[in-house]
Design a protein around this motif. Structure first.
Motif, PDB file in Angstrom:
ATOM      1  N   ARG A  38      12.905   6.882 -10.666  1.00  0.00           N
ATOM      2  CA  ARG A  38      12.217   7.621  -9.609  1.00  0.00           C
ATOM      3  C   ARG A  38      11.024   6.834  -9.090  1.00  0.00           C
ATOM      4  O   ARG A  38      10.768   6.791  -7.893  1.00  0.00           O
ATOM      5  N   GLN A  39      10.309   6.200 -10.037  1.00  0.00           N
ATOM      6  CA  GLN A  39       9.158   5.428  -9.598  1.00  0.00           C
ATOM      7  C   GLN A  39       9.614   4.258  -8.719  1.00  0.00           C
ATOM      8  O   GLN A  39       8.954   3.893  -7.755  1.00  0.00           O
ATOM      9  N   ARG A  40      10.788   3.695  -9.012  1.00  0.00           N
ATOM     10  CA  ARG A  40      11.324   2.621  -8.159  1.00  0.00           C
ATOM     11  C   ARG A  40      11.618   3.145  -6.761  1.00  0.00           C
ATOM     12  O   ARG A  40      11.378   2.455  -5.764  1.00  0.00           O
ATOM     13  N   ILE A  41      12.152   4.373  -6.677  1.00  0.00           N
ATOM     14  CA  ILE A  41      12.426   4.950  -5.350  1.00  0.00           C
ATOM     15  C   ILE A  41      11.120   5.099  -4.570  1.00  0.00           C
ATOM     16  O   ILE A  41      11.044   4.784  -3.386  1.00  0.00           O
ATOM     17  N   CYS A  42      10.080   5.563  -5.258  1.00  0.00           N
ATOM     18  CA  CYS A  42       8.786   5.728  -4.595  1.00  0.00           C
ATOM     19  C   CYS A  42       8.281   4.391  -4.077  1.00  0.00           C
ATOM     20  O   CYS A  42       7.684   4.308  -2.993  1.00  0.00           O
ATOM     21  N   ILE A  43       8.489   3.343  -4.855  1.00  0.00           N
ATOM     22  CA  ILE A  43       8.054   2.018  -4.408  1.00  0.00           C
ATOM     23  C   ILE A  43       8.869   1.603  -3.183  1.00  0.00           C
ATOM     24  O   ILE A  43       8.321   1.075  -2.207  1.00  0.00           O
ATOM     25  N   ALA A  44      10.172   1.891  -3.208  1.00  0.00           N
ATOM     26  CA  ALA A  44      11.012   1.548  -2.052  1.00  0.00           C
ATOM     27  C   ALA A  44      10.550   2.286  -0.805  1.00  0.00           C
ATOM     28  O   ALA A  44      10.517   1.735   0.290  1.00  0.00           O
ATOM     29  N   ARG A  45      10.174   3.552  -0.997  1.00  0.00           N
ATOM     30  CA  ARG A  45       9.692   4.331   0.151  1.00  0.00           C
ATOM     31  C   ARG A  45       8.442   3.683   0.744  1.00  0.00           C
ATOM     32  O   ARG A  45       8.293   3.596   1.964  1.00  0.00           O
ATOM     33  N   ALA A  46       7.540   3.225  -0.124  1.00  0.00           N
ATOM     34  CA  ALA A  46       6.326   2.584   0.371  1.00  0.00           C
ATOM     35  C   ALA A  46       6.665   1.266   1.070  1.00  0.00           C
ATOM     36  O   ALA A  46       6.115   0.950   2.123  1.00  0.00           O
ATOM     37  N   LEU A  47       7.618   0.517   0.506  1.00  0.00           N
ATOM     38  CA  LEU A  47       7.965  -0.791   1.083  1.00  0.00           C
ATOM     39  C   LEU A  47       8.659  -0.660   2.430  1.00  0.00           C
ATOM     40  O   LEU A  47       8.652  -1.586   3.233  1.00  0.00           O
ATOM     41  N   ALA A  48       9.270   0.504   2.681  1.00  0.00           N
ATOM     42  CA  ALA A  48      10.089   0.669   3.880  1.00  0.00           C
ATOM     43  C   ALA A  48       9.316   0.429   5.158  1.00  0.00           C
ATOM     44  O   ALA A  48       9.885  -0.009   6.155  1.00  0.00           O
ATOM     45  N   VAL A  49       8.011   0.715   5.149  1.00  0.00           N
ATOM     46  CA  VAL A  49       7.232   0.526   6.381  1.00  0.00           C
ATOM     47  C   VAL A  49       6.536  -0.833   6.391  1.00  0.00           C
ATOM     48  O   VAL A  49       5.635  -1.066   7.202  1.00  0.00           O
ATOM     49  N   GLU A  50       6.956  -1.698   5.514  1.00  0.00           N
ATOM     50  CA  GLU A  50       6.436  -3.066   5.435  1.00  0.00           C
ATOM     51  C   GLU A  50       4.915  -3.116   5.382  1.00  0.00           C
ATOM     52  O   GLU A  50       4.265  -3.684   6.256  1.00  0.00           O
ATOM     53  N   PRO A  51       4.352  -2.521   4.341  1.00  0.00           N
ATOM     54  CA  PRO A  51       2.893  -2.484   4.242  1.00  0.00           C
ATOM     55  C   PRO A  51       2.346  -3.822   3.744  1.00  0.00           C
ATOM     56  O   PRO A  51       3.100  -4.667   3.247  1.00  0.00           O
ATOM     57  N   THR A  52       1.044  -3.987   3.883  1.00  0.00           N
ATOM     58  CA  THR A  52       0.423  -5.180   3.318  1.00  0.00           C
ATOM     59  C   THR A  52      -0.383  -4.823   2.068  1.00  0.00           C
ATOM     60  O   THR A  52      -0.636  -5.668   1.231  1.00  0.00           O
ATOM     61  N   LEU A  53      -0.780  -3.538   1.969  1.00  0.00           N
ATOM     62  CA  LEU A  53      -1.531  -3.113   0.793  1.00  0.00           C
ATOM     63  C   LEU A  53      -0.916  -1.829   0.245  1.00  0.00           C
ATOM     64  O   LEU A  53      -0.594  -0.910   0.997  1.00  0.00           O
ATOM     65  N   ILE A  54      -0.735  -1.775  -1.076  1.00  0.00           N
ATOM     66  CA  ILE A  54      -0.246  -0.535  -1.683  1.00  0.00           C
ATOM     67  C   ILE A  54      -1.262  -0.073  -2.712  1.00  0.00           C
ATOM     68  O   ILE A  54      -1.697  -0.845  -3.570  1.00  0.00           O
ATOM     69  N   VAL A  55      -1.675   1.196  -2.574  1.00  0.00           N
ATOM     70  CA  VAL A  55      -2.529   1.804  -3.582  1.00  0.00           C
ATOM     71  C   VAL A  55      -1.608   2.362  -4.661  1.00  0.00           C
ATOM     72  O   VAL A  55      -0.783   3.225  -4.389  1.00  0.00           O
ATOM     73  N   CYS A  56      -1.726   1.828  -5.887  1.00  0.00           N
ATOM     74  CA  CYS A  56      -0.892   2.319  -6.974  1.00  0.00           C
ATOM     75  C   CYS A  56      -1.763   3.198  -7.858  1.00  0.00           C
ATOM     76  O   CYS A  56      -2.662   2.706  -8.534  1.00  0.00           O
ATOM     77  N   ASP A  57      -1.499   4.517  -7.819  1.00  0.00           N
ATOM     78  CA  ASP A  57      -2.344   5.450  -8.555  1.00  0.00           C
ATOM     79  C   ASP A  57      -1.691   5.773  -9.895  1.00  0.00           C
ATOM     80  O   ASP A  57      -0.861   6.652  -9.979  1.00  0.00           O
ATOM     81  N   GLU A  58      -2.074   5.069 -10.925  1.00  0.00           N
ATOM     82  CA  GLU A  58      -1.516   5.248 -12.272  1.00  0.00           C
ATOM     83  C   GLU A  58       0.020   5.292 -12.245  1.00  0.00           C
ATOM     84  O   GLU A  58       0.624   6.225 -12.799  1.00  0.00           O
ATOM     85  N   PRO A  59       0.677   4.323 -11.634  1.00  0.00           N
ATOM     86  CA  PRO A  59       2.123   4.472 -11.435  1.00  0.00           C
ATOM     87  C   PRO A  59       2.924   4.412 -12.729  1.00  0.00           C
ATOM     88  O   PRO A  59       4.084   4.809 -12.740  1.00  0.00           O
ATOM     89  N   THR A  60       2.326   3.948 -13.809  1.00  0.00           N
ATOM     90  CA  THR A  60       3.118   3.790 -15.033  1.00  0.00           C
ATOM     91  C   THR A  60       2.666   4.701 -16.159  1.00  0.00           C
ATOM     92  O   THR A  60       3.277   4.709 -17.221  1.00  0.00           O
ATOM     93  N   SER A  61       1.629   5.509 -15.949  1.00  0.00           N
ATOM     94  CA  SER A  61       1.090   6.203 -17.128  1.00  0.00           C
ATOM     95  C   SER A  61       1.939   7.386 -17.548  1.00  0.00           C
ATOM     96  O   SER A  61       1.769   7.901 -18.639  1.00  0.00           O
ATOM     97  N   ALA A  62       2.884   7.830 -16.697  1.00  0.00           N
ATOM     98  CA  ALA A  62       3.771   8.906 -17.142  1.00  0.00           C
ATOM     99  C   ALA A  62       5.049   8.352 -17.765  1.00  0.00           C
ATOM    100  O   ALA A  62       5.940   9.095 -18.116  1.00  0.00           O
ATOM    101  N   LEU A  63       5.123   7.032 -17.882  1.00  0.00           N
ATOM    102  CA  LEU A  63       6.376   6.416 -18.334  1.00  0.00           C
ATOM    103  C   LEU A  63       6.263   5.901 -19.771  1.00  0.00           C
ATOM    104  O   LEU A  63       5.174   5.609 -20.255  1.00  0.00           O
ATOM    105  N   ASP A  64       7.405   5.793 -20.422  1.00  0.00           N
ATOM    106  CA  ASP A  64       7.431   5.200 -21.764  1.00  0.00           C
ATOM    107  C   ASP A  64       7.129   3.707 -21.678  1.00  0.00           C
ATOM    108  O   ASP A  64       7.355   3.084 -20.647  1.00  0.00           O
ATOM    109  N   VAL A  65       6.641   3.151 -22.783  1.00  0.00           N
ATOM    110  CA  VAL A  65       6.211   1.755 -22.755  1.00  0.00           C
ATOM    111  C   VAL A  65       7.265   0.798 -22.236  1.00  0.00           C
ATOM    112  O   VAL A  65       6.966  -0.090 -21.443  1.00  0.00           O
TER     113      VAL A  65
END
Lengths: 325, 475, 543
Positions: C437-464
């Motif tokens: 799911r987090q990969r899908i969210c990243i794809a959604r952000a990439l879709a508009v070809e951004p230059t900066l992405i704010v990543c708000d704790e993107p991994t803290s809900a995930l297993d190591v």
């Protein structure tokens, strides 16, 4: 906390004004005083003079919102809207279209209404809470399933069935109590038993289901697991931890009903010929008495708003999270 | 007999719009997994599937009763419905007054002048009830014979339905006989057993009705001699209309205002909150009473604008739905506002804002689909309450028009007759039983819909292993 | 003596199942554990491994849908599973104390804290009256609650997060248990609080000579409290070993993989930031305030400065990590930079243009350059939309990607880019795991070809293990697409792995800013040092 209550109190005022505007629009603008006069005096053969006289007697001959004939400040105040508003807000209900003193009627009829409504409410609360607690305790058992069926069936039966069936069985066939009527003092008890029991039965089904849902929702919470992990007995978990938390939504749901008790139960009162405010309203409706209906709408809203305020207050009392903020 | 053409009453139009929207919803729901899944869950419950059959039967009666024609059969113009035509024999052969179910003689004595001039008081024979019998003593045998015929008809159609279902399931269970056994044993994926059981019960009752109703007043007659079964069937449409139309009328307002208040907050929210608090502070019964009173005055002043009695009664019904809608939209609006307030803080809304999606698109794409389950639940939950409310309101004279067939009117007219000896109970019991069956079916169905659509309940119910494992093992 | 021959707790062949009896889902399978008096066994595992269920099964508090179908649990040689349920209530609280993960929901909100402790002592120790009151106060004092007499009369909402967990420990210890079960007791807490609670638990355990079953997903925490470590995977025990041996060389492949995936707080050799890149985003004196309303008319009497005078800059292709504890204002700042929240002051310059002053319409066109990825990937996607529509939403809003077909092709390409399959576009979000799911969210952000992405704790809900994959993906995307990241996190290990520069945030302000080497390995500010000291370090002896 007191600021919270005062704010709620102040918030009630514009709502009351809004209610008044709506009822005024309904009773004086959608239907003009002329219509009312014709209604009261008989549709066919009524002269304009008779109508004017009828209106003048009740002060309905003033303009609705703007009195061009008056001078200065009175242009705005000497109108039907302001006058009737002021009278309602000072609890001066005046006379009914049929000529009775509404205030006096209300005082006299409040007693019988309360004599039915208060016992109904209390019995209902005790019965529904007790039933729901037992069912919540035995959740998933056969008794739970059976009770769910009974509740749905009870909900699906028209309230009229309870009343008619009760009157037929208990009063007519078994002759245990009179079918209908009322008396004052202790003698009222034999007239009250049946309507009270039926009044309780009518809302039992949905309430038991609702309380059961609340109990089960509370029982699924983490603090209940914690209480069990502390080694408390099932009874203590249910009656101390669960009940105390579940009472907050239940009580606040009940408190909002308290003021409306004054208005009585329209249908129960009518069926049992109890001279309370419910049957008063129905009589007024059948006689098409606008003054009484308008008074009852205003009173009903006022009591509802009082109920909301009491609910806020009960939150403050019952829930430390609100009280201590 | 039918001389004029099709007449579309206002409430007919509303009902057909309602059916059209239901069909539109169905086609949309078929294509969306998130709508299909909860409905599958509803159908998987035997009780709910059975209740749906009952509801479907009642709705079918209401629809047949909503196709109106104008007639000119007697002195006055009037409209009759398709149902009236189907029940022609019940409608056009009234008695003079009360008669008990299956009676051959009237309920009360009448004075008859005998041929020899003497005056005698006796129970006269009914005009149509059991009129085909030569002697009343034949009655039990006649009823039994016709009942057996009717039941056989019902059973036959039930068996036919079983066969049809088995044909559908044939492939999955390998052969017709195996499919039949699976259905009877309740081992099919679709809840055929409960569907067929309820359908069979309805078929048996219908068979009985078809066999007996033309010859007897199966449920007796009322004060003016109208067949009670006919009245009860005609009342179905009134009940269904009030139960569904009320919510349907108020839905757009509740949805628009509730979602707008939750999404835009600020002054919009304040205004909407003020509106619904004010409206809901007027006790519903009193508001309805006041509106009914005003409508009466209005109608008596403009009596000439209504071309028929039916149109007048129809308008009153719609007005009742409208005013009931005003008293009931506030709670839905409150729920929708609260849900929208929660949803607008959810991160997918923030993500859409970050992508530059405009507010109308956010509301349409992200908010509306996620509050629709509340609308669905409220609609089905309110239905039964509204059907019951009609009876109570009609009793205090603020319900439907007295000339309109409704269970409330039936109860209202009959309740005093319980005091007579012997009691006239049939009208009352018929109305209460019809109402009970419809409301029970609606309640059972509504329960299933609520359980399937409410995500919060689903978590409390915690049947799915995935959610449970997640819940218990935290993170 | 006799007791020494039997372990305090023995779990033998435990099996727990869910679902229909005909086709059960096995949650715990043939589990064997022992705990001696005075010993701490740490049960480690990722989410869904069955570690919390084990704790619940031992105390027979499993949810209704789960059932024990095999094995037994012996406490001091007595089988708990054969006890009648009334006798079991005398074990819970008295012999076994239980600490839950979230004190916020585990404490009864309408009961005074003192009463919640008192009812345990009343039931199990038979204490009454004045003695009971004294013991309650003592219990609160022992877990480090100041003014215990007054605090005993308060409700849980009046306690801070750390105090709530202390109160829960006091409740668990109130029955003077022989065994303490602690289920992720510090997961809901910040690192500095976590260190304090761990110290408290360890001290109480030593003082009372209790056995402790400690459940966690965090190897650092495990190192701090464990005597022995047991690793659980998919309901099965993978390995059990003494702490030292386990951390020196885990025997099992799964344990080793988890170990390798741990983001470690150590210097990296070859991950240098691009030299002399032009500044992409400059934040100057940013302020974000929330009004405090009080009194009858809810007037604004004061404002909370959630973000107070923050300045920072990110260059093209650079990752700036913002670290801080919960409530430090880092998430608010991230959203403020994207103008998802109203700004009270300051400037946000993107390529020299101040976003703070732009109208809504003008801002909407700039939004494609700045995107965001949230912590909770479940809440970040509309459950009623197909993955393809979710990824394409930004393209539609920004009028990018051309025709419908071209957009669909681009969606497929994006999904492949983030390591998913093109066919996933036709599925719903709930069909995917957290990492996917987090990969899908990243794809959604990439879709508009951004230059900066704010990543708000993107991994803290995930297993190591999943966390490491997502971090790899982000690093890879940065190198291929030249993206800049504003990476918000509370995990200093992640910072060391990914960031070029770090800003430390505390109470709405940035207290220290610099390169990873400077801030993490030569901290200048007291608060940074405190933060670093609280991170459990594997290998270093606990104090």
């Amino acid at each position: 906390m007191s600021a919270y209550l005062i704010r709620r109190l102040l918030y009630a005022l514009p709502i009351l004004v809004g209610v008044n505007v709506i009822t005024f629009l309904l009773f004086f603008v959608v239907n003009t005083p002329d219509d009312m006069a014709r209604m009261q005096l008989g549709e066919r053969h009524v002269t304009q003079e008779a109508i004017d006289k009828w209106k003048a007697e009740r002060g309905y001959d003033r303009p609705l919102f703007w009195n061009g004939a008056a001078s200065g400040f009175e242009q705005a105040t000497d109108t039907l809207f302001i006058r009737s508003t002021v009278r309602l807000f000072t609890f001066d209900f005046g006379r009914s279209d049929g000529g009775r003193d509404i205030g006096g009627d209300l005082r006299q009829r409040m007693g019988p209404s309360l004599a039915i409504a208060v016992p109904v409410l209390l019995l209902q609360l005790v019965a529904a809470l007790g039933w729901a607690l037992v069912i919540a305790w035995l959740r998933g058992s056969r008794l739970d399933v059976a009770s769910a069926l009974v509740c749905v069936a009870m909900m699906s039966v028209s309230g009229l069935f309870y009343i008619i069936g009760g009157q037929y069985l208990v009063a007519k066939l078994w002759r245990l109590v009179p079918i209908s009527g009322y008396d004052y003092g202790l003698a009222s008890i034999k007239f009250l038993v049946l309507p009270v029991v039926i009044g309780m039965l009518i809302a039992l089904g949905p309430n038991v289901r609702w309380y059961r849902t609340i109990f089960l929702e509370e029982m699924g919470r983490e603090y209940v697991r914690m209480a069990r992990a502390k080694g408390l007995s099932d009874a203590r978990v249910l009656f101390v931890h669960v009940l105390r938390n579940a009472l907050i939504p239940i009580l606040t749901g009940v408190v909002v009903l308290l003021p409306s008790l004054f208005l009585g139960a329209l249908i129960t009162e009518a069926f049992f010929a109890i001279p309370g405010l419910g049957s008063y309203t129905i009589d007024a409706l059948q006689a098409q008495d606008f003054a009484i209906v308008r008074t009852m709408v205003f009173l009903g809203s006022l009591l509802y708003i009082v109920g909301l305020l009491l609910t806020d207050l009960s939150y403050v009392v019952a829930d430390p999270r609100v009280r201590l903020q | 007999m039918i001389q004029g053409g099709l007449v579309v009453l206002a409430s007919d139009a509303c009902l057909f719009v309602l059916v059209a929207s239901a069909l539109a919803y169905w086609t949309i729901a078929r294509r969306h997994e998130h709508l299909r899944a909860p409905w599958r869950e509803v159908w998987a419950r035997p009780a709910a599937a059975g209740a749906a059959v009952v509801l479907g039967f009642f709705i079918a009666i209401a629809l047949v009763d909503s196709i109106h024609f104008s007639t000119r059969d007697e002195a006055q113009d009037d409209v009759v419905s398709l149902l009236d035509l189907a029940l022609e024999s019940l409608r056009t052969h009234p008695e003079t007054s009360y008669s008990a179910p299956f009676a051959t003689h009237a309920y009360s004595r009448e004075t008859v002048r005998l041929p020899d001039g003497r005056v005698h008081r006796e129970y006269p024979r009914l005009v149509s009830g059991g009129a085909h019998l030569v002697a009343p003593t034949e009655r039990p045998a006649d009823i039994a014979r016709r009942a057996v015929l009717g039941l056989a008809l019902g059973l036959a159609s039930g068996a036919l339905a079983l066969l049809g279902a088995a044909c559908v399931e044939r492939r999955r269970h390998g052969g017709l006989a195996a499919a039949c056994r699976a259905i009877v044993g309740g081992r099919t994926r679709r809840p055929w057993r409960s569907l067929l059981a309820v359908g069979c019960a309805i078929a048996l009752l219908l068979g009985l009705g078809i066999a007996l109703a033309p010859w007897y007043h199966v449920l007796g007659t009322d004060k003016v001699g109208t067949d009670v079964l006919y009245q009860a069937l005609k009342s179905v449409r009134t009940g269904i209309l009030i139960g569904s139309l009320t919510t349907f009328i108020s839905l757009p307002f509740a949805l628009a205002l509730g979602v707008a208040a939750g999404y835009f907050r600020g002054p919009v929210d304040d205004a909407v909150q003020y509106l619904y608090t004010t409206l809901s502070s007027i006790p519903g019964v009193l508001l309805i009473a006041a509106a009914a009173l005003l409508l009466d005055v209005h109608m008596s002043r403009h009596a000439d604008t209504f071309d028929s009695l039916a149109a007048r009664a129809d308008l009153r019904l719609l007005a009742l739905c409208g005013i009931l809608g005003i008293t009931s939209w506030t709670s839905l609006c409150r729920l929708l506002r609260a849900e929208t307030l929660k949803l607008r803080e959810v991160e997918y809304v923030a993500a859409a804002q970050a992508l530059g999606v405009r507010s109308p698109a956010i509301i349409r794409r992200h908010l509306l689909p996620n509050v629709m389950h509340i609308v669905m639940i409220t609609t089905v939950l309110d239905f039964s309450g509204l059907v019951l409310a009609e009876a109570a309101l009609t009793y205090i004279d603020i319900g439907v028009d007295p000339s309109m067939e409704s269970w409330g009117n039936m109860i209202n007219a009959a309740r005093l007759e319980l005091a007579r000896e012997p009691a006239v109970w049939w009208s009352l019991v018929a109305a209460l039983v019809f109402m009970f069956v419809l409301v029970l079916a609606a309640n059972v169905f509504a329960d299933a819909v609520r359980d399937a659509f409410d995500p919060r309940l689903r978590r409390v119910g915690a049947e799915s292993i995935a959610t449970l494992a997640q819940e218990t093992s935290h993170r | 003596m006799n007791a020494s021959s039997v372990p305090l707790l023995a779990v033998d062949g435990l099996r727990v199942e869910f679902g229909p009896a005909a086709a059960p889902a096995i949650a715990i399978n043939d589990l064997h554990l022992t705990i001696e008096r005075g010993e701490t066994l740490v049960l480690v595992g990722e989410s869904g491994s069955g570690k919390s269920l084990t704790a619940l099964a031992i105390t027979r508090l499993l949810p209704a849908a789960a059932r024990i179908t095999g094995g037994g649990v012996w406490l001091d040689g007595a089988n708990l599973f054969t006890l009648p349920s009334a006798a079991m209530t005398k074990i819970r609280g008295r012999r076994i104390g239980f600490i839950f993960q979230e004190p916020q929901v585990a404490l009864n909100p309408v009961m005074r804290i003192g009463d919640q402790i008192a009812e345990v002592m009343q039931r199990h120790l038979g204490l009454r009256g004045a003695e009971l009151r004294t013991r309650v106060t003592d219990a609160l004092r022992a877990v480090g609650i100041p003014e215990p007499e007054r605090r005993a009369r308060e409700y849980s909402h009046q306690y801070s997060g750390g105090m709530k967990q202390r109160a829960m420990i006091a409740i668990a210890l109130a029955g003077e248990p022989d065994l303490l079960i602690a289920d992720e007791p510090t997961t809901a807490l910040d690192v500095t609080l976590q260190a304090q609670i761990l110290d408290l638990l360890k001290a109480e355990q030593r003082r009372r000579g209790m056995g402790m079953l400690f459940i966690t997903h965090d190897f650092g925490v495990a190192w701090q409290v464990a005597d022995r470590v047991a690793v659980l995977k998919g309901g099965r025990l993978v390995e059990t070993a003494p702490r030292g041996a386990f951390y020196r060389a885990p025997r099992d492949a799964y344990s080793r993989a988890l170990f390798a995936a741990l983001p470690k707080l150590e210097r990296r050799a070859s991950y240098e930031r691009p030299l002399a890149a032009p500044a992409l985003l400059e934040v100057e004196n940013l302020r974000i305030e929330f009004p405090i309303r009080k009194g009858v008319f809810r007037r604004v009497v004061d404002r909370v400065r959630a973000v107070d005078d923050v300045s920072l800059a990110i260059a093209e292709g650079e990752t700036l990590a913002v670290v801080g504890e919960s409530g430090s204002g880092k998430t608010t700042m991230g959203r403020g930079i994207l103008r998802l929240l109203p700004l009270a002051g300051g400037a946000v310059r993107f390529r020299g243009e101040d976003l703070a002053g732009l109208s809504e319409a003008a801002l909407r066109r700039r939004r494609r350059h700045l995107q965001i990825v949230f912590q909770d990937s479940y809440a970040a996607m509309n459950p009623r939309m197909l993955v393809g529509d979710i990824v394409a939403e930004g393209m539609v809003a920004q009028d990018l990607g051309g025709s419908r077909a071209a957009r669909a092709a681009r969606v497929r390409e994006l999904l492949e880019q983030v390591g998913l399959e093109p066919g996933h576009a036709a599925r719903y979000p709930h069909e995917f795991s957290g990492g996917q799911r987090q990969r899908i969210c990243i794809a959604r952000a990439l879709a508009v070809e951004p230059t900066l992405i704010v990543c708000d704790e993107p991994t803290s809900a995930l297993d190591v293990s999943v966390q490491a994959q997502i971090l790899d993906l982000l690093r890879d995307l940065q190198q291929r697409l030249g993206l800049s990241f504003l990476f918000i996190t509370h995990n200093l290990g992640v910072v060391a792995q990914l960031a070029h520069r770090v800003a430390v945030m505390h109470r709405g302000r940035i207290v220290e800013q610099g390169t990873v080497e400077q801030v993490l390995f030569a901290p200048a500010h007291d608060y940074t040092r405190q933060l670093l000291a609280a991170v459990p370090k594997i290998g270093a002896e606990a104090t």
